[in-house]
Structures are given as structure tokens and as C-alpha cells.
Enzyme design. Structure first.
Site, PDB file in Angstrom:
ATOM      1  N   ASN A 309       0.774  -1.205   0.039  1.00  0.00           N
ATOM      2  CA  ASN A 309      -0.015   0.114  -0.158  1.00  0.00           C
ATOM      3  C   ASN A 309       0.890   1.105   0.043  1.00  0.00           C
ATOM      4  O   ASN A 309       0.571   2.017   0.829  1.00  0.00           O
ATOM      5  CB  ASN A 309      -0.915   0.018   1.175  1.00  0.00           C
ATOM      6  CG  ASN A 309      -2.222   0.804   0.921  1.00  0.00           C
ATOM      7  OD1 ASN A 309      -2.402   1.413  -0.095  1.00  0.00           O
ATOM      8  ND2 ASN A 309      -3.188   0.645   1.938  1.00  0.00           N
ATOM      9  N   HIS A 340      -8.910   3.623   8.381  1.00  0.00           N
ATOM     10  CA  HIS A 340      -9.361   2.338   7.944  1.00  0.00           C
ATOM     11  C   HIS A 340     -10.836   2.244   8.297  1.00  0.00           C
ATOM     12  O   HIS A 340     -11.671   1.546   7.657  1.00  0.00           O
ATOM     13  CB  HIS A 340      -8.508   1.143   8.258  1.00  0.00           C
ATOM     14  CG  HIS A 340      -7.170   0.970   7.339  1.00  0.00           C
ATOM     15  ND1 HIS A 340      -5.919   1.609   7.661  1.00  0.00           N
ATOM     16  CD2 HIS A 340      -7.143   0.094   6.586  1.00  0.00           C
ATOM     17  CE1 HIS A 340      -5.320   1.063   6.717  1.00  0.00           C
ATOM     18  NE2 HIS A 340      -5.823   0.344   6.038  1.00  0.00           N
TER      19      HIS A 340
END
Length: 487
Positions: A309, A340
Site C-alpha cells: 500500500n 481504515h
């Protein structure tokens, strides 16, 4: 995520039943494949040499909003409302704090907010080389802003890109602008854009293999089996460790598929060209989100995080780590957890990640230099650290997959919190070097105070400011090049 639109559900329900996937995942794949075809059309018929940037902005935005509506129904209006409200807030509040719940748009909005803040509200000498290269010197128009946040290439899965890179691509000057490299220097792209076909084909092949692995192997190795009572009671420790690694390995291909497909879509539209390497080979990795080989062969916690990521790691570095006034590692992990979502597993993973990162850094700093020579010893060290890294990463991210608090604690208790305990002991027993970032920050504070003193001396005819200012800038530039998770 959001509820699926009625139209999308009706059209794709037979396909979902055939492949036994949730309808929202089928919608996502279908929309991304449509975006891939649209990207090829966009590059062919709406190339910057054939039409205006206004048309490219409008088409990219309308296609993006259509995809959002197809996947999320009327909830997609939230994309547009969020973008419009935040645009007004940016103008009124001076882009000081921008935090929104939607992950990709949140990244883009906060990145742009800080880039505008750096370009319009801070002095150049206060910026790191990377901040200086990404700084936006004028307020974007509403069309530019909505196009950046909602374009069809990245509205569903990203990846994040800087505002300046996106605008350069839309205006047709992406291959000629200077990109800040890792060492803070600009890389000039003087050649014409090459064809992205080879890069796109290679990435689609990776997507196909990842999807095949996910559909065939991943379901056979569920992460939940790590907390199965019978498995915990009967399996030996080597068996537990092996299954832990293999089950988390099997969970990764779905991310490889989604991120690589998103990268291929951007490349197919002509976006993502970084320049040429020393051998003259075109590099289409400007906004790539992962490096699979480096991930699977990682020999340190930092190496894994640096290649997983990637654009999110850069975002966390730019908006949090580089700007944190204390405990930057802890603040960065905490921001990542908030970004998140609200599942407790996310917070357990990132809190554990802080502990593992600090412990791994201490071990690496205290022992690695003993194993660099001869090559055989270095190979032995790499094998040991590879195994330790893979088990540690798997142990850390289990709550991220399980999501809920009870199964996460069930897993950790079945392992007797052993890696937590080991990490705490490492931090207590091993000397921890002061991070280079903190050292440079303190030096810059002292140099800043000395700078003010020299300015007062200059008023009396003593000119030592220039020398001190150069030293201050050198220290600041050195500190800016360190990764937020350096070990």
C-alpha cells in the site's frame, strides 16, 4: 460498504451466483473492467493533444460519478456532496484540517489541503524537498478539484496520486514535469510518452493470476481457522506458525488484484509514467501501490511496509509523520487505524504494529551490522529475518482480518501474547537509538534560535546569517528523507 444500487444488483445477480461472490464485489470488478476500457478510449480519443483539458476534466468526472452511482446507488451523491463541501471549507478555512470518512477521497482531500497549505501559506525554506515539489501555488478551480477527487480512474480503488501529477497528466505535460525523487532531487522527463500497452498487459496478467489464486486457494485457507478450538488444542507450535503464515499469505492476492487492476486502469489512460530508467526502459510505476516480490521476500518489518500500500504509506508520511511534533510513529499508526474504519481489529493491528515496528528497529540497529560479512553469514541472517518478519507480520494483522475484538483476543491469547511480550522485553533491554528525524528536528530548533541571534547581530554589522541558514536548510533537508517507519 454502501448498499448496492438496484440496477447493478439486478444486472449482475446471475454472474454473482455463478462465481459465488458477494454482489458488491462483482459490481466492483465489472466497474473496474469498464473503467479499463474507458481508459483505453480516453487515451485514444481524448488525448491531451486532441482535446482541451476542460473536456478531459469533464469526461473523467462524469465517468467517475457514473461508476460510483452504479456501485453504490444514490449513496454515490455523498461523493459529490463531500467534495463540494470540502472545497468550500478549503477556501474558507485555509485548508488547515481536512478529515473525511471516505478512504480514497479522504486521502486526496487531505493531501491537496496540505499541498495548498504548503504552497500558499508557508515559506519555501520551511518545506522539505518533497513538500516543496508537491506544493500547490494556486487554489484549484471547482472543476479541477472534483475531477481530481472523483475521476473514473481512481474513484473506486485509487491509488492516491498528487494533485500536481494529476493536473499535469490532464493538461498533457506529465512526461515533461520534474518529479521529486526519493532523495529530494528532481527527475526530468524529456522524452515523449511511450505506449503503456506492455505495462498494462503485464499488470493484467498479475491480476488474472491473483484472482485465480483468490478464487481457488484462499477459501481453502481461512484465517479464522487460526482460532478454531480443535486446531488450537491439537496443533503443535510449528504447525500453528506455518498455518498462520500460509493463511495470511493466501489472504493477500485479493489486494494484489484490486491494487494492480487500479494501477493498470490509470496506465491505460496514460497516467502513471514516471520516466525512463538508466537503461532507457519506460517506468509506469508513478502511482503503483505495491511491489509483490519485495513484499513476499521482505526481511524486515520496514521493508514489508515500504512495499505494501505504497501510496497510503506516502500519504501517512506527508500528512502526519513529517508534521508530527511528538511520537510520529505512534501518531502515524493511530491515524492509519482511524482512516481504515471503526472495527476494533484495526486498532489492535495498528497498536501492535507500533510495538513491532519499534522492537524491530531496535533489533536491526543493534545486531544487523554483525551479519553483513561474509556473504554466507549475511545469507543466514536474511533467512532468519525473513522467517521472523513473515511470522511477525502475520501475527500483527490477524485482528485486521478478523475485525471483532473477541476473536482477535482469542487468537492472541492462544499465542500467549508471545510477540507482544518479546517486543516489550526488546525495548526494555536493548539500547534504542534516537531517531534521525527527532535528532534533526532538535538540531533545527537550536539552529533556528541561533539564526534569530545572528539576525540581531546582523543589525550591528555582523553577517553570519547566510552560513547558519545554509546549515539549517541542509539539516532540514536531511531529516525529510527518512521514511516514517524507518528501522
Amino acid at each position: 460498504m454502501a448498499t448496492t444500487s438496484t440496477t447493478g444488483s439486478t444486472l449482475l445477480q446471475p454472474l454473482s451466483n455463478a462465481v459465488q461472490l458477494p454482489i458488491d464485489q462483482v459490481n466492483f470488478v465489472v466497474c473496474q473492467l469498464f473503467a479499463l476500457l474507458a481508459a483505453v478510449w480516453f487515451r485514444t480519443y481524448l488525448h491531451s493533444s486532441k482535446t482541451s483539458s476542460f473536456i478531459r476534466h469533464v469526461v473523467a468526472t462524469l465517468l467517475g460519478l457514473y461508476l460510483a452511482f452504479f456501485c453504490f446507488g444514490w449513496y454515490a451523491l455523498h461523493f459529490l456532496v463531500q467534495s463540494g463541501i470540502s472545497y468550500c471549507i478549503m477556501i474558507i478555512a485555509g485548508v488547515e484540517s481536512m478529515h473525511h470518512p471516505m478512504m480514497i477521497i479522504t486521502q486526496k482531500i487531505t493531501s491537496l489541503a496540505y499541498e495548498i497549505h504548503d504552497g500558499m501559506f508557508r515559506k519555501d525554506e520551511e518545506l522539505t524537498p518533497s513538500q516543496r515539489g508537491l506544493a500547490v501555488r494556486r487554489m484549484p478551480s471547482l472543476l479541477e478539484y472534483v475531477s481530481y477527487t472523483c475521476n473514473f480512474m481512481g474513484i473506486l480503488a485509487g491509488p492516491l496520486c498528487s494533485y500536481k501529477d494529476y493536473i499535469a497528466f490532464i493538461e498533457g505535460r506529465a512526461s515533461h514535469v520534474a518529479q521529486p525523487s526519493e532523495n529530494g532531487k528532481d527527475e526530468q522527463h524529456g522524452k515523449a510518452d511511450p505506449s503503456p500497452n506492455a505495462a498494462v498487459t503485464e499488470k493484467l496478467l498479475v491480476c488474472g493470476l491473483s484472482l485465480l489464486f483468490h478464487l481457488t486457494i484462499s477459501n481453502m485457507l481461512p484465517v479464522e481457522y487460526n482460532i478454531d478450538e480443535h486446531f488450537q488444542a491439537t496443533a503443535s507450535w510449528p504447525t500453528k506458525a506455518t498455518y498462520l503464515y500460509v493463511s495470511l499469505l493466501a489472504a493477500r492476492p485479493k489486494y494484489y488484484f484490486a491494487w494492480t487492476l487500479a494501477d493498470a486502469i490509470n496506465n491505460a489512460a496514460g497516467f502513471g509514467f514516471r520516466g525512463y530508467d538508466k537503461n532507457g526502459v519506460a517506468r509506469w510505476d508513478l502511482i503503483s501501490n505495491l511491489r509483490i516480490q519485495q513484499i513476499e521476500m521482505s526481511t524486515s518489518f520496514k521493508m514489508f511496509l515500504d512495499n505494501w500500500n505504497i501510496q497510503t504509506a506516502l500519504w501517512l508520511k506527508r500528512v502526519c509523520y513529517e508534521r508530527a511534533t511528538f511520537s510520529p510513529t505512534i501518531q502515524t499508526f493511530f491515524l492509519s487505524a482511524i482512516w481504515h474504519g471503526v472495527y476494533p481489529g484495526y486498532y489492535l493491528t495498528f497498536l501492535t504494529g507500533v510495538l513491532m515496528t519499534l522492537a524491530a528497529r531496535a533489533v536491526r540497529n543493534n545486531f544487523r551490522h554483525y551479519f553483513l560479512e561474509p556473504p554466507q553469514l549475511k545469507l543466514f541472517y536474511d533467512l532468519i529475518t525473513w522467517a521472523a518478519t513473515q511470522i511477525t507480520i502475520s501475527y500483527t494483522v490477524v485482528p485486521f482480518v478478523l475485525l471483532s475484538i473477541k476473536p482477535s483476543f482469542t487468537f492472541y491469547s492462544s499465542w500467549y501474547y508471545c510477540l507482544h511480550v518479546c517486543s516489550i522485553l526488546v525495548l526494555l533491554l536493548l539500547p534504542v537509538k534516537k531517531s534521525q528525524r527527532r535528532t534533526n528536528t532538535q538540531e533545527n530548533v537550536h539552529l533556528s534560535q541561533a539564526k534569530k541571534f545572528d539576525e540581531r547581530e546582523n543589525s550591528l554589522g555582523q553577517n553570519s546569517f547566510s552560513t547558519m541558514n545554509n546549515v539549517c536548510n541542509q539539516n532540514r533537508d536531511t531529516g525529510s528523507r527518512h521514511s516514517p517507519l524507518t528501522q
